[in-house]
Design an enzyme around this catalytic site. Structure first.
Site, PDB file in Angstrom:
ATOM      1  N   TYR A 146      41.258   0.353 -56.231  1.00 27.67           N
ATOM      2  CA  TYR A 146      42.567  -0.095 -55.752  1.00 27.67           C
ATOM      3  C   TYR A 146      42.444  -0.975 -54.509  1.00 27.67           C
ATOM      4  O   TYR A 146      43.336  -1.763 -54.218  1.00 27.67           O
ATOM      5  CB  TYR A 146      43.477   1.101 -55.416  1.00 27.67           C
ATOM      6  CG  TYR A 146      43.904   1.924 -56.622  1.00 27.67           C
ATOM      7  CD1 TYR A 146      43.660   1.489 -57.908  1.00 27.67           C
ATOM      8  CD2 TYR A 146      44.553   3.141 -56.445  1.00 27.67           C
ATOM      9  CE1 TYR A 146      44.038   2.257 -59.001  1.00 27.67           C
ATOM     10  CE2 TYR A 146      44.940   3.906 -57.533  1.00 27.67           C
ATOM     11  CZ  TYR A 146      44.674   3.458 -58.812  1.00 27.67           C
ATOM     12  OH  TYR A 146      45.051   4.215 -59.889  1.00 27.67           O
ATOM     13  N   LYS A 195      32.359   9.360 -63.289  1.00 21.57           N
ATOM     14  CA  LYS A 195      31.978   8.758 -64.570  1.00 21.57           C
ATOM     15  C   LYS A 195      30.542   8.261 -64.393  1.00 21.57           C
ATOM     16  O   LYS A 195      30.241   7.064 -64.531  1.00 21.57           O
ATOM     17  CB  LYS A 195      32.976   7.619 -64.892  1.00 21.57           C
ATOM     18  CG  LYS A 195      32.863   7.039 -66.280  1.00 21.57           C
ATOM     19  CD  LYS A 195      33.354   7.958 -67.382  1.00 21.57           C
ATOM     20  CE  LYS A 195      33.149   7.301 -68.734  1.00 21.57           C
ATOM     21  NZ  LYS A 195      33.323   8.241 -69.856  1.00 21.57           N
ATOM     22  N   ASP A 227      36.747  11.754 -68.351  1.00 24.80           N
ATOM     23  CA  ASP A 227      37.414  11.864 -69.658  1.00 24.80           C
ATOM     24  C   ASP A 227      37.429  13.323 -70.124  1.00 24.80           C
ATOM     25  O   ASP A 227      38.435  13.813 -70.651  1.00 24.80           O
ATOM     26  CB  ASP A 227      36.764  10.939 -70.710  1.00 24.80           C
ATOM     27  CG  ASP A 227      35.244  10.925 -70.622  1.00 24.80           C
ATOM     28  OD1 ASP A 227      34.687  11.392 -69.608  1.00 24.80           O
ATOM     29  OD2 ASP A 227      34.606  10.439 -71.572  1.00 24.80           O
ATOM     30  N   ASP A 251      44.318   9.612 -58.999  1.00 22.05           N
ATOM     31  CA  ASP A 251      45.693   9.187 -59.224  1.00 22.05           C
ATOM     32  C   ASP A 251      46.162   9.709 -60.589  1.00 22.05           C
ATOM     33  O   ASP A 251      47.223  10.330 -60.727  1.00 22.05           O
ATOM     34  CB  ASP A 251      45.719   7.645 -59.197  1.00 22.05           C
ATOM     35  CG  ASP A 251      47.116   7.070 -59.204  1.00 22.05           C
ATOM     36  OD1 ASP A 251      48.083   7.845 -59.076  1.00 22.05           O
ATOM     37  OD2 ASP A 251      47.243   5.843 -59.355  1.00 22.05           O
ATOM     38  N   ASP A 255      48.473  13.454 -61.425  1.00 25.31           N
ATOM     39  CA  ASP A 255      49.744  13.420 -62.164  1.00 25.31           C
ATOM     40  C   ASP A 255      49.664  14.296 -63.409  1.00 25.31           C
ATOM     41  O   ASP A 255      50.627  14.992 -63.761  1.00 25.31           O
ATOM     42  CB  ASP A 255      50.095  11.982 -62.571  1.00 25.31           C
ATOM     43  CG  ASP A 255      50.939  11.288 -61.503  1.00 25.31           C
ATOM     44  OD1 ASP A 255      51.089  11.856 -60.402  1.00 25.31           O
ATOM     45  OD2 ASP A 255      51.431  10.179 -61.763  1.00 25.31           O
TER      46      ASP A 255
END
Ligand code: NAD
Length: 362
Positions: A146, A195, A227, A251, A255
């Protein structure tokens, strides 16, 4: 961590929409904590968000920042609303949110996801899958893709866009230490999510977390690919305790974890910087659709106070008292409209706050 009678300074930012309603209930909880446990809080109110734009011409006035910096913690309601949606960028409440996080050096975001047994039906998952879920996602907030360099360029195949993901060792170390410290206050189990099978930043992340783990021999550390973590959160959420991860993964996963619980009105959060300083706020926004009606759910903000007690002040008993009170009030069947099955029996914001305060005990 803290002496019982040391006065703790809390900057209180009510903000916009339902912010002032829910913060008022959280302040009652602070007062009751003083009576029950002998802790002392000095609160100072500050303007922030849309109301600050109206009254001061900026979402984040200098004196608000000064009050926050002179405090041990910040309690924030919510900011924003349609009135300011069409303002220029510098005159938008959300710009103030980014500004305050940066100015206060907040580099991690903490989001608990706790299932209250009596609200299991509010989730989209089966109750038996949710049983026992009580986890925290620790998300790195200021690095990663980001914030990396981003640009576009022309190539022979047309336009190309590039986002770069950068992490340095010190950024990973400080969030890892924070997550280990939080794990120590819970069931001493930390899951680092990355990852590492494909990303170099993830390989550095994993190496660094493993190195830091040497300083926390009592914490059981495991590594899960992002994942797989996304799947396991839906399949067996109760197997997680503290999850630490980089910005973008966090992020998305925070959620996902939040939605296990079913209601936005129940979710607390913290943003932490160096030391014990933190900004505490409900996950929800200013809910302009219900603002001023006295029907908003104050539990997310009240639980944010409990989180403040645990993470900034080390007041674990007082935090447990709040959490127990919330559970008891819900178990007794009291609901605000957002979590009520039978809306006609729903109670208002003040009534919910009063019930929780009355249910607090030593
Ligand atoms: P929202 O969270 O404010 O509302 C989403 C829905 O959930 C609404 O229907 C609302 O009524 C309901 N809701 C939220 N909190 C509730 C509560 N405590 N009790 C009962 N119902 C509740 O999200 P939104 O509508 O997307 O955003 C509204 C405004 O809030 C926007 O201006 C947005 O920018 C701002 N916002 C601020 C923050 C923050 O201050 N950190 C976070 C998110 C959104």
């Amino acid at each position: 961590m803290s002496e019982v009678n040391e006065v703790k300074k809390i900057a209180v930012i009510a903000g916009d929409g339902i912010g002032p309603e829910v913060v008022a209930e959280a302040e009652k909880v602070l007062k009751r904590t003083e009576e029950l446990f002998g802790h002392k809080f000095e609160t100072e109110h500050a303007l922030f968000g849309g109301i600050a734009i109206d009254e001061r011409g900026t979402p984040l006035p200098d004196d608000t920042l000064a009050i926050c910096k002179a405090s041990d913690a910040v309690l924030l309601g919510a900011v924003g609303g349609p009135k300011w949606d069409n303002n220029s960028k510098e005159l938008r409440p959300e710009t103030g949110l980014l500004g305050i996080r940066k100015a206060l050096g907040l580099f991690s975001n903490i989001r608990p996801a706790v299932i209250f047994d009596c609200l299991k039906e509010a989730s989209t998952l089966k109750p038996e899958v949710l049983e026992g879920t009580d986890l925290i996602v620790v998300r790195e907030l200021t690095g990663g893709i980001y914030f990396g360099e981003k640009f576009r360029r022309e190539t022979e195949n047309g336009q190309e866009a590039v986002d770069t993901c950068v992490y340095n060792v010190s950024e990973i170390e400080r969030i890892a230490r924070q997550a280990f410290e939080i794990a120590l206050t819970r069931s001493k189990k930390l899951t680092s999510v990355d990852k590492a099978n494909v990303l170099e930043t993830s390989r550095l992340w994993r190496e660094t977390v493993i190195r830091i783990s040497a300083d926390y021999p009592d914490v059981e550390l495991d590594h899960v690919l992002v994942d797989n973590c996304a799947m396991q959160l839906l399949r067996r959420p109760s197997s997680f305790d503290v999850i630490v991860t980089e910005n973008m993964f966090g992020d998305i996963l925070s959620d996902e974890a939040a939605m296990l619980t079913g209601s936005i009105g129940m979710l607390s959060s913290a943003s932490l910087g160096e030391g014990s300083f933190g900004l505490y706020e409900p996950v929800h926004g200013s809910a302009p659709d219900i603002a001023g009606q006295g029907i908003s759910n104050p539990i997310a903000t009240i639980l944010s106070v409990a989180l403040m007690f645990r993470l900034t002040f080390g007041y674990h008993e007082a935090a447990a008292s709040i959490e127990r009170a919330v559970k008891n009030v819900l178990d007794a069947g009291h609901r605000t409209g957002d979590i009520a099955v039978d809306k006609s029996s729903a109670i208002g914001t003040t009534a919910m706050g009063d019930l929780i305060v009355a249910a607090m005990s030593k």
